[in-house]
Design a protein around this motif. Structure first.
Motif, short mmCIF file in Angstrom:
data_model
loop_
_atom_site.label_atom_id
_atom_site.label_comp_id
_atom_site.label_asym_id
_atom_site.label_seq_id
_atom_site.Cartn_x
_atom_site.Cartn_y
_atom_site.Cartn_z
N HIS A 168 31.78 -11.11 15.97
CA HIS A 168 31.68 -12.50 15.92
C HIS A 168 30.20 -12.95 15.04
O HIS A 168 30.01 -14.01 14.74
N GLU B 190 34.34 -15.13 24.25
CA GLU B 190 35.66 -14.20 24.20
C GLU B 190 35.70 -13.42 25.52
O GLU B 190 36.76 -13.01 26.25
N LEU B 191 34.36 -12.85 25.95
CA LEU B 191 34.54 -12.00 27.22
C LEU B 191 34.52 -12.71 28.59
O LEU B 191 34.22 -11.84 29.50
N ALA C 119 32.33 -7.13 20.44
CA ALA C 119 32.39 -8.54 20.23
C ALA C 119 31.24 -9.43 19.59
O ALA C 119 31.42 -10.06 18.62
N LEU D 287 29.58 -16.69 21.03
CA LEU D 287 30.88 -16.60 20.66
C LEU D 287 31.57 -15.44 21.08
O LEU D 287 32.56 -15.22 21.88
N ALA D 288 30.74 -14.24 21.36
CA ALA D 288 30.96 -12.98 21.99
C ALA D 288 31.06 -13.35 23.40
O ALA D 288 31.94 -13.03 24.18
#
Length: 303
Positions: free
Chosen positions: A22, A31-32, A18, A27-28
């Motif tokens: 990114h 997402e996670l 991620a 942002l990672a």
């Protein structure tokens, strides 16, 4: 075996992937579904394990190290493959499918099943395709068990044993009749045995199915022509004094195409059942189960 993986927390690999995609911890983490501090802690653990900084900050971006760039495609590919194969199987969608079905057939089973089947699938699953293959024995057990074909369309007589790893679906029953040229007036057992015969042996057998029944009666016929395909056989019969025993369903159809006459078989042979064979643990079970239902439906509509 897997001495590195045993020491590595595999949950760190999606973190690496991620951040690499990114170029951003924030942002990672989003997402996670992690906090940025939890993700930073995970990234620190991975750096310590791999003995490499992996990412360094340049302005607002996280730039990968040389080693991270080398590692990234392998991690991304592995995660993608695992995600694909570990995801629950989705229901088969015939309208959207572009799947290819590899099916073992004989001339006879293709003749009986595929005209109706293609009519059905053209509407229900316009983008699926079929690959038909002739295999050297009945009912293509090895290929089914090895996953090299999806289905086999074949036949068996009553009381034949079943393979424990195969599913069998009965389609319809048929029986043998005898065809000759139009000049023949009768078909006694003596006339049958004295004539020459065309025999279709789809698996390159030395003799046909009926020869085994004749042998049990202490009888034998004279085989003049042995062929793996029945395509030219009706026309050979029409132009000669040879005889041919074929399934009644085929005889009724080819009588419209060649000048032949049909007689009952002059000795007893049990009827046989045309079946669909499939592997119980097929990796394509959702789609092959759908196809088996369509084949059954196409047979019912033809009756």
């Amino acid at each position: 075996m897997h001495h590195v993986l045993r020491r590595l927390d595999l949950n760190l690999l999606p973190v690496f992937d991620a951040v690499y995609r990114h170029r951003s911890v924030r942002l990672a983490a989003a997402e996670l579904a992690m906090s940025t501090s939890a993700l930073s802690h995970a990234l620190t653990r991975l750096r310590e394990f791999l003995k490499d900084p992996l990412f360094y900050r340049e302005g607002h971006k996280m730039c990968p190290s040389v080693f991270a760039c080398q590692l990234a495609p392998y991690i991304a590919g592995s995660l993608s493959t695992l995600n694909q194969h570990l995801s629950p199987l989705q229901p088969f969608d015939p309208l959207a499918s572009t799947e290819t079905f590899r099916i073992a057939v004989t001339d006879y089973t293709a003749f009986c099943i595929f005209p109706g089947l293609m009519k059905e699938t053209e509407k229900m699953a316009p983008d699926i395709t079929f690959e038909l293959c002739h295999l050297p024995y009945n009912p293509a057990l090895k290929e089914l068990l090895a996953g090299e074909i999806d289905l086999a369309l074949s036949f068996s007589e009553a009381n034949e044993g079943k393979h424990q790893d195969l599913e069998e679906v009965d389609l319809f029953s048929d029986e043998f009749v005898v065809i000759s040229n139009i000049n023949r007036l009768s078909m006694t057992l003596e006339e049958y045995l004295s004539a020459g015969h065309v025999v279709v042996t789809p698996w390159n057998e030395k003799k046909g199915l009926l020869d085994a029944h004749l042998a049990r009666l202490g009888l034998e016929r004279r085989i003049s022509l042995r062929t793996p395909s029945m395509l030219a056989s009706p026309h050979i019969i029409a132009e000669s004094d040879l005889l041919m025993a074929i399934p009644a369903l085929v005889a009724s159809k080819i009588a419209e195409l060649a000048s032949i006459k049909t007689f009952p078989l002059p000795f007893y042979a049990p009827p046989f059942t045309v079946k669909i064979y499939s592997h119980k643990r097929s990796g394509k079970k959702s789609s092959t189960d759908w196809l088996k239902k369509v084949i059954l439906q196409s047979i019912k509509e033809k009756k």
